[in-house]
Write an enzyme that holds these catalytic residues in place. Structure first.
Site, short mmCIF file in Angstrom:
data_model
loop_
_atom_site.label_atom_id
_atom_site.label_comp_id
_atom_site.label_asym_id
_atom_site.label_seq_id
_atom_site.Cartn_x
_atom_site.Cartn_y
_atom_site.Cartn_z
N ARG A 101 -20.59 17.17 -14.40
CA ARG A 101 -19.95 16.27 -14.31
C ARG A 101 -19.78 15.73 -13.79
O ARG A 101 -19.09 14.44 -14.27
CB ARG A 101 -18.64 16.85 -14.28
CG ARG A 101 -18.13 18.01 -15.49
CD ARG A 101 -16.89 18.90 -14.67
NE ARG A 101 -15.82 18.12 -14.86
CZ ARG A 101 -15.37 18.42 -16.22
NH1 ARG A 101 -15.40 19.52 -17.41
NH2 ARG A 101 -13.91 17.79 -16.25
N ASN A 106 -6.81 16.48 -11.97
CA ASN A 106 -7.97 15.61 -12.59
C ASN A 106 -6.88 14.50 -13.23
O ASN A 106 -6.30 14.75 -14.41
CB ASN A 106 -8.59 16.12 -13.39
CG ASN A 106 -9.88 15.84 -14.44
OD1 ASN A 106 -10.38 14.43 -14.12
ND2 ASN A 106 -10.75 16.11 -15.50
N GLY A 107 -7.15 12.90 -13.54
CA GLY A 107 -6.43 12.10 -14.14
C GLY A 107 -6.40 10.77 -12.93
O GLY A 107 -6.97 10.99 -11.89
N LYS A 118 -19.97 13.25 -16.60
CA LYS A 118 -20.12 14.33 -17.89
C LYS A 118 -19.44 13.90 -18.81
O LYS A 118 -19.75 13.34 -19.84
CB LYS A 118 -21.00 15.12 -17.80
CG LYS A 118 -21.47 15.47 -19.50
CD LYS A 118 -22.47 15.70 -19.73
CE LYS A 118 -23.13 16.81 -20.39
NZ LYS A 118 -24.09 15.77 -21.57
N TRP A 132 -13.78 13.04 -8.72
CA TRP A 132 -14.83 11.61 -8.51
C TRP A 132 -14.26 10.68 -8.52
O TRP A 132 -12.83 10.41 -9.17
CB TRP A 132 -14.59 12.00 -10.00
CG TRP A 132 -16.45 10.75 -10.52
CD1 TRP A 132 -17.32 10.39 -10.94
CD2 TRP A 132 -15.78 9.12 -11.15
NE1 TRP A 132 -18.01 9.79 -11.19
CE2 TRP A 132 -16.99 8.44 -11.52
CE3 TRP A 132 -14.53 8.48 -11.77
CZ2 TRP A 132 -17.18 6.95 -12.67
CZ3 TRP A 132 -14.51 7.43 -11.87
CH2 TRP A 132 -16.35 6.45 -12.30
N HIS A 178 -32.67 -14.83 -30.96
CA HIS A 178 -31.37 -15.09 -30.82
C HIS A 178 -30.43 -15.14 -29.49
O HIS A 178 -29.96 -14.97 -28.99
CB HIS A 178 -30.80 -14.63 -32.01
CG HIS A 178 -31.03 -15.43 -33.45
ND1 HIS A 178 -30.24 -16.83 -33.92
CD2 HIS A 178 -31.56 -14.63 -34.24
CE1 HIS A 178 -30.82 -16.95 -34.83
NE2 HIS A 178 -31.16 -15.44 -35.27
N GLU A 182 -29.98 3.79 -26.99
CA GLU A 182 -29.69 4.82 -27.22
C GLU A 182 -31.20 5.05 -25.63
O GLU A 182 -30.92 5.44 -25.17
CB GLU A 182 -29.63 5.94 -27.84
CG GLU A 182 -30.04 7.34 -27.71
CD GLU A 182 -28.71 7.99 -26.32
OE1 GLU A 182 -29.35 8.69 -26.13
OE2 GLU A 182 -27.40 6.72 -26.68
N LYS A 235 -30.66 5.63 -22.30
CA LYS A 235 -31.18 6.96 -20.97
C LYS A 235 -32.19 6.14 -20.05
O LYS A 235 -32.12 7.00 -19.02
CB LYS A 235 -32.45 7.25 -21.89
CG LYS A 235 -31.51 7.91 -22.97
CD LYS A 235 -30.66 9.47 -22.29
CE LYS A 235 -29.94 10.16 -23.08
NZ LYS A 235 -28.69 8.78 -23.37
N CYS A 260 -13.56 14.82 -13.08
CA CYS A 260 -13.36 15.95 -11.50
C CYS A 260 -13.92 17.28 -12.94
O CYS A 260 -12.90 17.89 -12.82
CB CYS A 260 -11.89 15.45 -11.31
SG CYS A 260 -11.54 13.41 -10.39
N GLU A 289 -29.27 4.90 -17.38
CA GLU A 289 -28.33 5.95 -16.57
C GLU A 289 -29.36 6.69 -15.59
O GLU A 289 -28.53 6.89 -14.46
CB GLU A 289 -28.56 6.99 -18.01
CG GLU A 289 -27.43 6.12 -18.58
CD GLU A 289 -26.66 7.09 -20.08
OE1 GLU A 289 -25.45 7.60 -19.91
OE2 GLU A 289 -27.78 8.43 -20.38
#
Length: 613
Positions: free
Chosen positions: A27, A100-101, A608, A74, A509, A486, A490, A2, A493
């Site tokens: 964010r 925020n929390g 973020k 959020w 495997h 990574e 990307k 948030c 995301e």
């Protein structure tokens, strides 16, 4: 997660807060709101969706005043709708609050309040706090005391900012635990509050970060900070080096594209001042590392989340190879729940762009409680992770706004390379000749990054071929196994394409069962110690008719006959190669997302900085 912005001073708070919220869009959020003290009472505007919805609402129904708070939410408890958007107002209308929390004991508290006759206007856990504050205010105490009493009921980690129309000259902000960062900005006869630096950079760079269990009363003339128990806290104001222009897109279409290209500068800055090329020595003064302690280290445990965890995997290879110290990489959210074996000769090292990631901070606290020395590699100066560490390697990346991390992935790769050489030197496991050779490899890093970024149009052609795929496999081995992870992350995301990264040796495997003409396979195969093994895996992939895209070293003649497409990179040292293999994959994911018409900088459901568990 948030975003929080607050202002008190002589200017109109509304544009300052709205502009600050805009700078925090990266964010991640699903609703936004603002409350301003106007004509002796609070006016609130809030709506679901993107910030432009709130901007339109304020344009249609203006509000102005000298004190205000704003929020981008959020969603955790309650749907992302206007009803659940912040700021929240109490029953009397005297108090507004942003949060925020997560209130972990909200069910119990809510049931008690409903039994007392309190009517809730939202489904959020945050609304509980404003009702608690109002309850204590009704006893005649001041806002800060009411806030301290209210916050004592909460379980979890929180950043809270509130104001009361009965005390129109102040804003109260508090931080509890590892989440909900709160930064206070100092101006001339005006003050700013935010959850993250970019929101207030255009107004001030003189800041104080609240520690856990601290509460601040902020007026236009300054701030007073106390503990939640009421003890006064002496504090110093820090000056941050970031500037407002560095948090702007400039000529680029998206922040992510800008930050990909900024890697030349961030890598240069990461090396600059830390490497003495004349002597081949590494200088990391903020790490506070002595020869005596370097020789006492028995093990390093790197804790991180997401992209930072993949950077840590590269660090494991580098530190073990160069410094000969055993290294474990732990996902921060798992570390403290498995009773880790830690002692005073263990280093727990966190990697975090924001330095405020809740799980990473909790892992650090767990390590500290068991006697470990804490190190961190952090981008945000003054963040919680930096402040609680015994030693720090500050990233030199500058503000990273795009949700999908780019330059804050490559910078810690170099940081860990530097750390490995320094440790090896202090422990006497590296000859002077070897050290100088490794250090000299760093001279070419910015130029090689520049060469790769100059090939963006080549990589974009691969993006055109892959833009309609729905699944993708990435294969890497050795030091570039994390590059596969990574690269896949990307793509997931920002392109919303299902992608998986695998160690090349694990292909047979399980993953090979998926290989067919509809499953593109991206293989990371530079000229490194694992090259011959990767050639074999490319052959096996081709035999299953899967489209093969290979990331290969310039001049490689064996790859082109085997690949459908090749993404070329310059020749480099294998230990530094992850810096240069990942940049083309960042560019690839970026252009695929753009071609699919997606929101690159603010991908759905992501934030973020993940400041709650």
């Amino acid at each position: 997660m948030c975003g929080i912005v607050g202002y008190i001073g002589p200017r109109d708070a509304t544009p300052i807060i709205l502009n600050g919220l805009k700078r925090l869009e990266y964010r991640g959020y699903d609703s936004a709101g603002i409350a301003v003290l106007q004509n002796g009472g609070f006016e609130v505007r809030r709506d679901a969706g993107k910030l432009h919805n709130l901007l339109n609402m304020v344009e249609d129904s203006p509000l102005s005043g000298k004190l205000g708070i704003g929020h981008t939410r959020w969603a955790t408890h309650g749907e992302p709708n206007a009803r659940n958007a912040h700021p929240h107002m109490g029953a009397t209308g005297d108090v507004v609050l942003v949060h925020n929390g997560i209130v972990e004991n909200y069910i119990k508290l809510r049931e008690e309040m409903i039994a007392e006759g309190i009517e809730f206007k939202s489904d959020t856990d945050s609304e509980i706090i404003v009702h608690l504050v109002e309850s204590y205010l009704s006893t005649g105490v001041k806002l800060e005391e009411a806030a301290r009493s209210a916050l004592s009921h909460l379980k979890g980690h929180h950043g809270v900012v509130m104001a009361s129309s009965k005390e129109p000259d102040k804003i109260v902000a508090a931080r509890i635990g590892n989440a909900g960062g709160v930064v206070i900005g100092f101006g001339e006869n005006e003050m700013f509050i935010a959850s993250d630096m970019p929101a207030i950079l255009e107004h001030t760079r003189e800041v104080v970060f609240l520690e856990s269990q601290q509460i601040a009363t902020i007026t236009k003339d300054g701030a007073e900070i106390n503990t939640l128990e009421g003890e006064k806290v002496e504090f110093s104001v820090d000056s941050v080096s970031w500037d407002p222009i560095s948090a702007e897109k400039g000529e680029y279409r998206h922040f992510m594209q800008k930050e990909i290209h900024e890697q030349i500068r961030s890598l240069t800055d990461t090396i600059s001042g830390r490497v003495d090329f004349e002597t081949g020595k590494i200088i990391l003064p903020q790490l506070n590392l002595t020869e005596e302690f370097a020789n006492k280290i028995e093990r390093i445990v790197i804790v991180a989340c997401g992209t930072a965890a993949y950077a840590a995997m590269v660090g494991k290879v580098l530190i073990e190879k160069i410094a000969r110290i055993p290294v474990e990489v732990d996902i921060a959210s798992e570390f403290r729940y498995r009773d880790p074996i830690i002692n005073e000769n263990t280093v727990v090292m966190a990697i975090s762009q924001s330095g405020e990631t809740a799980d990473t901070l909790a892992a650090m606290a767990e390590g500290k409680s068991r006697g470990a020395t804490l190190w961190s590699i952090v981008n945000v100066i003054g963040s919680q992770a930096m402040r609680i560490s015994d030693g720090v390697i500050p990233m030199q990346s500058g503000p990273e706004i795009g949700v999908a991390s780019t330059k804050a992935y490559t910078a810690p790769l170099i940081d860990q390379y530097l750390l490995a050489i320094l440790l090896a030197d202090l422990r006497g496991v590296l000859s002077e000749e070897e050290r100088i050779e490794m250090v000299n490899e760093l001279r070419s890093v910015p130029d090689l990054a520049d060469q790769i970024l100059g090939r963006e149009e080549q990589y974009k052609k691969v993006a055109l071929a892959l833009k309609d795929t729905e699944n993708c496999i990435y294969l890497g081995r050795g030091i570039n196994m994390p590059t596969a992870y990574e690269g896949a992350l990307k793509l997931k995301e920002i392109s919303y394409i299902h992608a998986e990264g695998y160690p090349g040796g694990e292909m047979k495997h399980g993953p090979i069962a998926l290989f067919d003409e509809d499953m593109p396979v991206i293989v990371i195969a530079p000229k490194d110690p694992w090259y011959e093994k990767m050639l074999s895996q490319i052959e096996q992939t081709k035999a299953r008719n899967a489209p093969v895209i290979v990331l290969a070293t310039d001049g490689d003649e064996q790859i082109p006959p085997l690949a459908n497409q090749v993404m070329w990179i310059p020749e480099t040292s294998w230990m530094l190669s992850p810096v240069f293999t990942v940049i083309p994959l960042q560019i690839l994911a970026y252009h695929i997302a753009v071609l699919r018409g997606l929101d690159v900088d603010q991908p759905r459901n992501l934030a973020k900085s993940v400041t709650v568990e």
